[in-house]
Design an enzyme around this catalytic site. Sequence first.
Site, mmCIF file in Angstrom:
data_model
loop_
_atom_site.group_PDB
_atom_site.id
_atom_site.type_symbol
_atom_site.label_atom_id
_atom_site.label_comp_id
_atom_site.label_asym_id
_atom_site.label_seq_id
_atom_site.Cartn_x
_atom_site.Cartn_y
_atom_site.Cartn_z
ATOM 1 N N MET A 33 0.856 -1.187 0.000
ATOM 2 C CA MET A 33 0.000 0.000 0.000
ATOM 3 C C MET A 33 0.886 1.229 0.000
ATOM 4 S SD MET A 33 -2.854 -1.185 2.804
ATOM 5 C CE MET A 33 -1.739 -2.185 3.805
ATOM 6 N N VAL A 34 0.701 2.099 -0.964
ATOM 7 C CA VAL A 34 1.515 3.299 -1.047
ATOM 8 C C VAL A 34 1.384 4.089 0.253
ATOM 9 C CG1 VAL A 34 1.867 5.487 -2.251
ATOM 10 C CG2 VAL A 34 1.317 3.411 -3.553
ATOM 11 N N GLN B 68 8.609 -4.120 -2.706
ATOM 12 C CA GLN B 68 8.001 -3.837 -4.007
ATOM 13 C C GLN B 68 8.543 -2.555 -4.639
ATOM 14 O OE1 GLN B 68 3.873 -2.258 -4.920
ATOM 15 N NE2 GLN B 68 3.544 -4.406 -5.448
ATOM 16 N N CYS C 292 -0.597 -1.336 -10.179
ATOM 17 C CA CYS C 292 -1.128 -0.044 -9.738
ATOM 18 C C CYS C 292 -1.936 0.597 -10.871
ATOM 19 C CB CYS C 292 0.002 0.886 -9.322
ATOM 20 S SG CYS C 292 -0.592 2.505 -8.756
ATOM 21 N N HIS D 176 -4.500 -9.679 -8.513
ATOM 22 C CA HIS D 176 -5.644 -8.875 -8.071
ATOM 23 C C HIS D 176 -6.781 -9.151 -9.043
ATOM 24 C CE1 HIS D 176 -7.015 -4.925 -6.069
ATOM 25 N NE2 HIS D 176 -8.066 -5.498 -6.630
ATOM 26 N N ASN E 84 -11.555 -8.630 -2.227
ATOM 27 C CA ASN E 84 -12.759 -9.055 -1.489
ATOM 28 C C ASN E 84 -12.461 -9.628 -0.107
ATOM 29 O OD1 ASN E 84 -13.950 -8.458 -3.944
ATOM 30 N ND2 ASN E 84 -14.506 -10.564 -4.446
ATOM 31 N N ALA F 193 -5.603 -5.269 1.893
ATOM 32 C CA ALA F 193 -5.046 -3.914 1.952
ATOM 33 C C ALA F 193 -5.968 -2.994 2.737
ATOM 34 C CB ALA F 193 -4.806 -3.388 0.536
#
Length: 350
Positions: free
Chosen positions: A31-32, A84, A113, A180, A215, A237
């Site tokens: 997560m950024v 990452q 992303c 994803h 989900n 996330a």
Amino acid sequence: PNGYISGEARIERAWAHWNKLGRPKFIVAPMVDNSELPFRLLCRKYGAQAAYTPMLHSRIFSENEKYRSQEFTTCQEDRPLFVQFCANDPNVLLNAARIVEPHCDYVDINLGCPQRIARRGNYGAFLMDNLPLVKSLVEKLSENLTVPVSCKIRMFPNLQDTIKYAKMLEEAGCSILAVHGRTRDEKDSKKFRANWEVIKAVREAVRIPVLANGNIRYIEDAEECLEVTGAEGVLSAETLLENPALFAGYRTCEWVPDGDGGFEDGKLDQGELLVEYLKLCEKYPVPWRMVRSHVHKLMGDWFRIHTTVRDDLNSQTKLTFEFLYGIFDRFRELGVRIPLSVKKKKVSSI
């Protein structure tokens, strides 16, 4: 370096490494600005078995020592760890990867992303328009690093395109693939459900370990996802930002059905999680913008009740730990407690 390894040997090595790490099932997604060391450690305390760093910019990471020292920190307890990077130049990516190679278990390439900044920078999911470049990024790392390469992708609108993509990554040297279950255009997780069937199809098409993303709102979702997709693990996330204890079985009030007698007060609330997080930040300092973001996510339910406390936080241009602990104290004085809940254990009758 792995340049001499190909074919079956690569597949065997991919599984051997995953087995060596204990095959973690519950994983903190990248997560950024939000999956930094203190937050990863908090999630690990409450059931997460592996974690990704936030997305790091490979060129800036290679060139700027201040960026490296602020954006990437780790410790002995922070394993297994995926680091990452976003990138669009194989040589620049390799330079960045070599810096973190001694401190992680995988170097991960962000191919998923979907945000506007990724379009402008030509990285993330927008590299799906240039598959030869994607292949060269994976090959450059897999042939020159001693740690395995992982990739995190989104699906194409067409299933067969997604499967071809996954197979290409596997052949290029990817050792573990996180999928994803949404397309590049499906950015809103509340509007678009992730497609677990696509993840299942990818899992059946490739021979390397596959991780599922999408989900996951509570632990039952994670368990169902593993069963439906056949994936080795699941990533979460956004839900973890609200509830870092997700993988320990806790639910926020939002995700406990009204009147459902199957849940009980878990003797833990988001305020207590905030205090734990702040203590970790004191031990392992990170940029204040990250801390501020987590305070807003963790205390969101409380801020909706007492907006003046939220406004006081927003007005602070320079944060201190004293001020942030004071927010928790103010809520306690106001008598606010929003407990996390857990499933009640079934009691067998004799």
